[in-house]
Scaffold this motif. Structure first.
Motif, PDB file in Angstrom:
ATOM      1  N   ASP A 495      -3.697   7.605  -6.935  1.00 29.67           N
ATOM      2  CA  ASP A 495      -4.087   6.276  -6.482  1.00 29.67           C
ATOM      3  C   ASP A 495      -5.576   6.315  -6.148  1.00 29.67           C
ATOM      4  OD1 ASP A 495      -4.600   3.901  -5.036  1.00 29.67           O
ATOM      5  OD2 ASP A 495      -2.531   3.814  -4.310  1.00 29.67           O
ATOM      6  N   VAL A 496      -6.386   5.594  -6.922  1.00 30.88           N
ATOM      7  CA  VAL A 496      -7.838   5.639  -6.745  1.00 30.88           C
ATOM      8  C   VAL A 496      -8.244   5.200  -5.345  1.00 30.88           C
ATOM      9  CG1 VAL A 496      -8.306   3.300  -7.614  1.00 30.88           C
ATOM     10  CG2 VAL A 496     -10.035   5.101  -7.857  1.00 30.88           C
ATOM     11  N   ARG A 497      -7.427   4.376  -4.681  1.00 33.07           N
ATOM     12  CA  ARG A 497      -7.775   3.936  -3.331  1.00 33.07           C
ATOM     13  C   ARG A 497      -7.789   5.094  -2.345  1.00 33.07           C
ATOM     14  NH1 ARG A 497      -3.276  -0.682  -2.966  1.00 33.07           N
ATOM     15  NH2 ARG A 497      -2.132   1.149  -3.766  1.00 33.07           N
ATOM     16  N   ARG A 499      -8.609   8.197  -3.115  1.00 30.36           N
ATOM     17  CA  ARG A 499      -9.840   8.941  -3.408  1.00 30.36           C
ATOM     18  C   ARG A 499     -11.061   8.198  -2.862  1.00 30.36           C
ATOM     19  NH1 ARG A 499      -7.233   8.924  -8.641  1.00 30.36           N
ATOM     20  NH2 ARG A 499      -9.040   7.947  -9.667  1.00 30.36           N
ATOM     21  N   GLN A 500     -11.071   6.884  -3.030  1.00 27.20           N
ATOM     22  CA  GLN A 500     -12.190   6.092  -2.518  1.00 27.20           C
ATOM     23  C   GLN A 500     -12.229   6.117  -0.994  1.00 27.20           C
ATOM     24  OE1 GLN A 500     -11.246   2.377  -4.433  1.00 27.20           O
ATOM     25  NE2 GLN A 500     -12.519   2.804  -6.237  1.00 27.20           N
ATOM     26  N   ALA A 501     -11.067   6.102  -0.365  1.00 25.71           N
ATOM     27  CA  ALA A 501     -11.018   6.167   1.100  1.00 25.71           C
ATOM     28  C   ALA A 501     -11.671   7.445   1.602  1.00 25.71           C
ATOM     29  CB  ALA A 501      -9.572   6.085   1.572  1.00 25.71           C
ATOM     30  N   ILE A 502     -11.388   8.566   0.952  1.00 22.10           N
ATOM     31  CA  ILE A 502     -11.977   9.844   1.366  1.00 22.10           C
ATOM     32  C   ILE A 502     -13.479   9.841   1.090  1.00 22.10           C
ATOM     33  CG2 ILE A 502     -11.964  12.329   0.921  1.00 22.10           C
ATOM     34  CD1 ILE A 502      -8.932  12.093   0.452  1.00 22.10           C
ATOM     35  N   ALA A 503     -13.892   9.162  -0.003  1.00 24.71           N
ATOM     36  CA  ALA A 503     -15.326   9.043  -0.284  1.00 24.71           C
ATOM     37  C   ALA A 503     -16.048   8.289   0.833  1.00 24.71           C
ATOM     38  CB  ALA A 503     -15.539   8.343  -1.620  1.00 24.71           C
ATOM     39  N   TYR A 504     -15.399   7.301   1.415  1.00 28.16           N
ATOM     40  CA  TYR A 504     -15.977   6.580   2.558  1.00 28.16           C
ATOM     41  C   TYR A 504     -15.964   7.435   3.828  1.00 28.16           C
ATOM     42  CZ  TYR A 504     -16.444   1.854   0.533  1.00 28.16           C
ATOM     43  OH  TYR A 504     -16.844   0.752  -0.191  1.00 28.16           O
ATOM     44  N   ALA A 505     -14.986   8.318   3.946  1.00 27.78           N
ATOM     45  CA  ALA A 505     -14.792   9.053   5.203  1.00 27.78           C
ATOM     46  C   ALA A 505     -15.713  10.255   5.360  1.00 27.78           C
ATOM     47  CB  ALA A 505     -13.331   9.507   5.306  1.00 27.78           C
ATOM     48  N   VAL A 506     -16.115  10.903   4.261  1.00 26.09           N
ATOM     49  CA  VAL A 506     -16.854  12.158   4.383  1.00 26.09           C
ATOM     50  C   VAL A 506     -18.257  11.920   4.932  1.00 26.09           C
ATOM     51  CG1 VAL A 506     -15.579  13.362   2.577  1.00 26.09           C
ATOM     52  CG2 VAL A 506     -17.629  12.069   1.974  1.00 26.09           C
ATOM     53  N   ALA A 560      -4.119   0.131   2.549  1.00 25.59           N
ATOM     54  CA  ALA A 560      -3.717  -0.522   1.303  1.00 25.59           C
ATOM     55  C   ALA A 560      -2.910   0.414   0.418  1.00 25.59           C
ATOM     56  CB  ALA A 560      -4.955  -1.011   0.560  1.00 25.59           C
ATOM     57  N   ALA A 561      -3.195   1.685   0.520  1.00 28.29           N
ATOM     58  CA  ALA A 561      -2.493   2.673  -0.305  1.00 28.29           C
ATOM     59  C   ALA A 561      -1.334   3.324   0.434  1.00 28.29           C
ATOM     60  CB  ALA A 561      -3.469   3.758  -0.748  1.00 28.29           C
ATOM     61  N   SER A 562      -0.990   2.800   1.613  1.00 28.40           N
ATOM     62  CA  SER A 562      -0.021   3.487   2.469  1.00 28.40           C
ATOM     63  C   SER A 562       1.347   3.634   1.828  1.00 28.40           C
ATOM     64  CB  SER A 562       0.105   2.763   3.808  1.00 28.40           C
ATOM     65  OG  SER A 562       0.561   1.432   3.610  1.00 28.40           O
ATOM     66  N   LEU A 563       1.804   2.606   1.089  1.00 21.47           N
ATOM     67  CA  LEU A 563       3.121   2.701   0.463  1.00 21.47           C
ATOM     68  C   LEU A 563       3.140   3.836  -0.557  1.00 21.47           C
ATOM     69  CD1 LEU A 563       5.977   1.683   0.037  1.00 21.47           C
ATOM     70  CD2 LEU A 563       5.088   0.045  -1.647  1.00 21.47           C
ATOM     71  N   ALA A 564       2.074   3.904  -1.360  1.00 15.14           N
ATOM     72  CA  ALA A 564       1.998   4.980  -2.352  1.00 15.14           C
ATOM     73  C   ALA A 564       1.950   6.337  -1.669  1.00 15.14           C
ATOM     74  CB  ALA A 564       0.764   4.793  -3.231  1.00 15.14           C
ATOM     75  N   ILE A 565       1.172   6.417  -0.580  1.00 16.54           N
ATOM     76  CA  ILE A 565       1.082   7.688   0.143  1.00 16.54           C
ATOM     77  C   ILE A 565       2.441   8.066   0.724  1.00 16.54           C
ATOM     78  CG2 ILE A 565       0.027   8.854   2.113  1.00 16.54           C
ATOM     79  CD1 ILE A 565      -2.411   7.083   1.725  1.00 16.54           C
TER      80      ILE A 565
END
Length: 580
Positions: A495-497, A499-506, A560-565
């Motif tokens: 789920d690209v979201r 990956r993008q979330a971690i990109a915002y977090a680092v 937003a990606a919580s269900l997939a996670i």
């Protein structure tokens, strides 16, 4: 005939009432239980971040991993477990797709910007790096940029590739590190070369050998498999390729070939045919012949084996030789010195790939069904044609390089003031388990050189005491990059979201300042700036995600990606019960 009892209908009604009551109670209990599960706060999802634990990148990896863990967990949406492995297991596991999320580093294979693009964003390259990313448009852009020698054309494609990489996020660039080496002050010929660290041009007056310390470890010395820094650097001492590099920079020189092909003199007008003329009389250190058919067979061997995690894709795809390469040896039998490569499309950087270890010729007897073992029945079976031979090895302890007295071109660098190579008869490389032991060894002159990898604090201390210890400390710019890798085929990172979330977090600046203390620079593209002629680097991750962490946006994307996670990474109590 016996008459029915007058109380039977009443008993039936009572039984039905009891059953209905029980059913109602069960339904209510189930409903209440479900409501409790659904209404209680969901536990944070759990992911695992992997890192190397045995010094391939020095002793800083645990600290880096801890910081990244804290940065991701600051969203409150994800907990991060940390796991580590020795380098050989780590390298094998990410190539097999066993590591969904991990830290990795990169040192260039060849001196071209493409080497920070093809290995990561081409389908075959990404598989080798453990990301398993694929994007047909990216593949096409890569093919187009490798076919061109026009800086403007290539620059446009590199910009598109970098911009798309920040959208798809199979990797997150973090920082670049400084190359460094500490050595006895009387050793000469030490250069932090951008591609190859050359022991064979070093000299220590009055000595016939030096002892080098490292925390690094190899995976294989077979050019068909090796694809990590320590392994390929040893290969570069033991094997020569058709073309080699100047002693201090990325300019190509003739190696096994008598000249560097150019357009009109070895390269066809359409850029699809490369002809090399080998030097006559070449042999391997075991005395076996090295000619055009040997080179052809070695290239075919790499491609046919296509060993997992290897650099095979550089030959098959980036160099456009294809799965069944067309390679001619027109004057064999006979002198057998001409080899002609026919490419599937033009490749402007073919010469550079021919200078990388994956293109190194190997003897005819090398294993044709798998990787050549480094040691067979107690005997070293690493046989090359370079300035040194690998005389002995004790796995993960010691590697001894011995002068090749029959080296075909001892005057290779005579035009650069180096009359003959190799200069030293022997190089002894001892492996240390940690950076502190490596520092102590160089301080006390148990070794003559420390190369890969000292801790930043130890490096700073050695800079301050170098003069009194009769040491030199060289620190240079370096194209070494560090980054996070996602296996995009593995949930939840498919789920690209996420990956993008971690990109915002680092928080790159935090890592650079708290772990590396000035010996690293933040990085916002997989293409590092300022190293390769035209500077094609673009800080696309800074543009897309900012210079500092954005916890709110990271949290929003995780939500937003919580269900997939939830569905892919862990099971709640509700999912563990079979309500049906």
């Amino acid at each position: 005939m016996t008459q029915p009892s007058a109380t039977a209908p009443a008993k039936k009604m009572l039984s039905r009432t009891v059953i209905l009551a029980i059913v109602v109670i069960v339904i209510l209990a189930v409903g209440i239980g479900a409501a409790v599960v659904l209404l209680r706060p969901a536990p944070a999802a759990s992911i695992t971040l992997w890192y190397n634990s045995t010094g391939h990148y020095g002793d800083t990896e645990p600290a880096v991993a801890q910081l990244i863990k804290a940065q991701i967990e600051a969203t409150g949406k994800v907990t991060v477990n940390l796991q580590s492995e020795d380098w050989a297991s780590y390298r094998a596991d990410f190539a097999k797709g066993n590591l969904p999320f991990f830290l990795l580093g990169w040192y260039p294979d060849y001196f071209d910007t493409d080497d920070y693009v093809s290995p990561f964003y081409s389908t075959a390259g990404a598989q080798s790096e453990g990301a398993f990313y694929t994007n047909a448009t990216m593949d096409k852009w890569i093919t187009n940029e490798t076919a061109s020698v026009d800086p403007t054309v290539r620059g446009a494609y590199f910009q598109q590739l970098q911009t798309q990489s920040a959208k798809d996020v199979p990797y997150i660039p973090l920082w670049t590190t400084n190359a460094h080496v500490v050595y006895d002050s009387d050793i000469t010929g030490v250069f932090l070369h951008p591609v190859v660290f050359k022991y064979f041009i070093m000299n220590k007056p009055g000595f016939d050998h030096i002892t080098v310390g490292t925390t690094d470890s190899p995976t294989s010395f077979d050019p068909a498999l090796a694809y990590d820094y320590f392994s390929t650097n040893i290969i570069n001492q033991v094997f020569d390729t058709l073309l080699v590099y100047e002693p201090t920079n990325g300019t190509l020189l003739p190696g096994l070939a008598a000249q560097v092909p150019t357009v009109g003199n070895g390269i066809s007008a359409d850029g699809k045919t490369y002809t090399f003329q080998l030097r006559p009389g070449l042999t391997f250190t075991d005395g076996s012949s090295l000619n055009a058919t040997t080179v052809k067979r070695a290239i075919q061997r790499v491609i046919s084996l296509n060993l997992q995690g290897s650099a095979e894709f550089l030959l098959e795809q980036v160099a456009a030789l294809g799965k069944t390469p067309t390679i001619d040896t027109p004057n064999c039998p006979g002198p057998c010195t001409t080899i002609v490569f026919h490419l599937l499309q033009p490749v402007g950087l073919f010469n550079q790939i021919m200078a990388f270890s994956v293109a190194a010729p190997v003897p005819w007897w090398y294993n044709q069904t798998g990787a050549q073992q480094d040691v067979v029945n107690g005997n070293v079976k690493v046989t090359g044609d370079g300035p040194y031979s690998l005389a002995s090895l004790t796995s993960n302890q010691q590697y001894v390089l011995q002068k090749n007295t029959n080296y075909y071109n001892p005057g290779l660098y005579s035009a650069f003031g180096i009359p003959t190579i190799p200069i030293l008869s022997k190089i002894i490389i001892n492996r240390y388990s940690d950076s502190s032991s490596l520092k102590l060894a160089i301080q006390t002159h148990q070794i003559n050189m420390a190369y890969r990898t000292l801790n930043p604090t130890d490096l700073t201390a050695l800079q301050g005491s170098a003069a009194s210890l009769n040491l030199k400390v060289d620190i240079g710019t370096s194209p070494q990059i560090r980054f996070l890798v996602f296996n995009v085929k593995t949930a939840p990172f498919n789920d690209v979201r996420v990956r993008q979330a971690i990109a915002y977090a680092v928080d790159r600046s935090s890592i650079v300042s708290n772990v590396f203390h000035g010996f690293a620079v933040t990085l916002y593209s997989m293409v590092p700036p300022g190293f390769f002629g035209p500077d094609y680097s673009s800080p696309v991750f800074q543009t897309a995600y900012g210079s500092s962490p954005d916890v709110a946006k990271a949290t929003s994307l995780f939500s937003a990606a919580s269900l997939a996670i939830s569905l892919s990474m862990f099971q709640t109590d509700a999912l563990e019960r079979n309500w049906l």
